[in-house]
Every structure is written in structure tokens, then in C-alpha cells.
Design a protein around this motif. Sequence first.
Motif, short mmCIF file in Angstrom:
data_model
loop_
_atom_site.label_atom_id
_atom_site.label_comp_id
_atom_site.label_asym_id
_atom_site.label_seq_id
_atom_site.Cartn_x
_atom_site.Cartn_y
_atom_site.Cartn_z
N SER A 113 0.81 -1.22 0.00
CA SER A 113 0.00 0.00 0.00
C SER A 113 0.85 1.27 0.00
O SER A 113 0.31 2.37 -0.12
CB SER A 113 -0.93 0.02 1.22
OG SER A 113 -1.80 -1.07 1.18
N ALA A 114 2.15 1.12 0.17
CA ALA A 114 3.09 2.24 0.20
C ALA A 114 2.65 3.31 1.21
O ALA A 114 2.55 4.49 0.90
CB ALA A 114 3.26 2.85 -1.20
N THR A 115 2.41 2.86 2.43
CA THR A 115 1.97 3.78 3.47
C THR A 115 2.40 3.29 4.85
O THR A 115 2.85 2.16 5.02
CB THR A 115 0.44 3.99 3.40
OG1 THR A 115 0.08 5.08 4.24
CG2 THR A 115 -0.32 2.75 3.81
N ARG A 116 2.23 4.13 5.82
CA ARG A 116 2.59 3.85 7.22
C ARG A 116 1.54 2.96 7.88
O ARG A 116 0.35 3.05 7.61
CB ARG A 116 2.70 5.17 7.98
CG ARG A 116 2.49 5.06 9.45
CD ARG A 116 3.56 5.33 10.41
NE ARG A 116 4.35 6.50 10.21
CZ ARG A 116 5.65 6.50 10.49
NH1 ARG A 116 6.25 5.42 10.91
NH2 ARG A 116 6.35 7.59 10.35
N THR A 117 2.01 2.11 8.77
CA THR A 117 1.15 1.37 9.70
C THR A 117 1.74 1.58 11.09
O THR A 117 2.86 2.07 11.24
CB THR A 117 1.12 -0.14 9.39
OG1 THR A 117 2.43 -0.69 9.54
CG2 THR A 117 0.61 -0.41 7.98
N TRP A 118 1.00 1.24 12.12
CA TRP A 118 1.51 1.27 13.49
C TRP A 118 1.24 -0.08 14.13
O TRP A 118 0.18 -0.68 13.90
CB TRP A 118 0.86 2.39 14.31
CG TRP A 118 1.41 3.73 13.97
CD1 TRP A 118 0.90 4.62 13.05
CD2 TRP A 118 2.58 4.34 14.51
NE1 TRP A 118 1.70 5.74 12.99
CE2 TRP A 118 2.73 5.60 13.87
CE3 TRP A 118 3.51 3.96 15.46
CZ2 TRP A 118 3.78 6.46 14.18
CZ3 TRP A 118 4.55 4.81 15.76
CH2 TRP A 118 4.68 6.06 15.13
N ILE A 119 2.18 -0.54 14.93
CA ILE A 119 2.05 -1.80 15.66
C ILE A 119 1.88 -1.48 17.14
O ILE A 119 2.75 -0.85 17.74
CB ILE A 119 3.29 -2.68 15.45
CG1 ILE A 119 3.46 -2.97 13.96
CG2 ILE A 119 3.18 -3.98 16.26
CD1 ILE A 119 4.85 -3.42 13.57
N LEU A 120 0.74 -1.86 17.67
CA LEU A 120 0.49 -1.69 19.09
C LEU A 120 1.16 -2.89 19.76
O LEU A 120 0.63 -3.98 19.78
CB LEU A 120 -1.01 -1.66 19.37
CG LEU A 120 -1.42 -1.18 20.76
CD1 LEU A 120 -2.78 -0.51 20.70
CD2 LEU A 120 -1.41 -2.30 21.76
N ASN A 121 2.35 -2.67 20.28
CA ASN A 121 3.18 -3.75 20.76
C ASN A 121 2.95 -4.06 22.24
O ASN A 121 3.00 -5.22 22.65
CB ASN A 121 4.65 -3.42 20.53
CG ASN A 121 5.50 -4.65 20.40
OD1 ASN A 121 5.41 -5.35 19.41
ND2 ASN A 121 6.31 -4.92 21.40
N ASP A 122 2.71 -3.05 23.04
CA ASP A 122 2.60 -3.23 24.49
C ASP A 122 1.35 -2.53 25.00
O ASP A 122 1.06 -1.41 24.59
CB ASP A 122 3.81 -2.60 25.21
CG ASP A 122 5.14 -2.99 24.58
OD1 ASP A 122 5.29 -4.16 24.19
OD2 ASP A 122 6.02 -2.12 24.47
N LEU A 123 0.66 -3.19 25.90
CA LEU A 123 -0.51 -2.60 26.56
C LEU A 123 -0.57 -3.16 27.97
O LEU A 123 -0.59 -4.37 28.16
CB LEU A 123 -1.79 -2.94 25.81
CG LEU A 123 -3.11 -2.49 26.45
CD1 LEU A 123 -3.20 -0.97 26.50
CD2 LEU A 123 -4.29 -3.06 25.69
N LEU A 124 -0.55 -2.27 28.96
CA LEU A 124 -0.63 -2.70 30.35
C LEU A 124 -1.53 -1.74 31.11
O LEU A 124 -1.39 -0.52 30.98
CB LEU A 124 0.75 -2.70 31.01
CG LEU A 124 0.70 -3.00 32.52
CD1 LEU A 124 0.70 -4.50 32.77
CD2 LEU A 124 1.84 -2.34 33.26
#
Length: 149
Positions: free
Chosen positions: A74-85
Motif C-alpha cells: 500500500s506504500a503507506t505507514r502502519t503502526w504496531i500496538l506492541n505493548d498494553l498494560l
Amino acid sequence: MSIEIRRAGNGDLDLIAPLFDLYRVFYGKPSDPALARDFIEARLGRDESVILLASVDGTVAGFTQLFPGFSSVSATRTWILNDLLVLPVARRRGVARALLTAAADFARADGALRLELETDHDNATAQALYRGMGWVPYDGTLRFRLPLR
């Protein structure tokens, strides 16, 4: 009860590092406050992640950490939600939902294509929350990893 979510900065290291240490302990790692502090300090100092900090009535209650990614197709940014506490004393009060909402708002404002996360197969509570907030499993994909150490 008032939940406040804000983006953390370098000045929040002493608030986030103990939370990150607890997060690692939750996932079976031994407590190592120095390692947790060094890791968070490096992420913040190098602008390699976005950390959202939650407070309930002025008291720190939890955090989420996002790492940038990209979709080549898609030639675009993504975000990875890696940590949640969320700290045990703040659970079942809407803090996780507020953090997830703030993370999605941040990623949308950044123009990201999507926000991704991964959770354990046996974490039914988290899975129910994610599904209830519109998160969907990847259709037709398998995730693989190559251990390097």
C-alpha cells in the motif's frame, strides 16, 4: 472517575519504566528495572516509539507503546500496538479501552493505513475487548517468525 490519556515524553521515563518492567514480568520475563529503563529511554530518546500514558484521577494507571511500520504493497505507514498494560487497581474501569481508542486516534491522525496487534491465544479477555472495539483477525494469513537468538 476521570481517565486522561497523553503522549509520554522523555520527562516521563520514571513513570513508564516501572510499568514496562511489570509488562515484561506479566509475559514471563524476570523483573529487571534497569533493563526496562534503558529500553524505554532508548525508544523515547531516538523517537522510535510512541508511548501513550493513562492516568485515573491523576494517578498513573497504564500505558501502550506503538512502533512504526510500513505496508510496502500500500506504500503507506502502519503502526504496531506492541505493548498494553493496565495496572490491576485500574482494571475494569475503561482504561484499556481509552488507551486503545487513543492509539487508534493517533494512528488515524498520522495517516496510517492500519493499527496492528498480537495477543496470546489464551488471552480471552483481551481478545473480547479487541473484537468489541472493532479489531478483526487477519483473514487468510499466517504469521511466522525466525528466532535469531
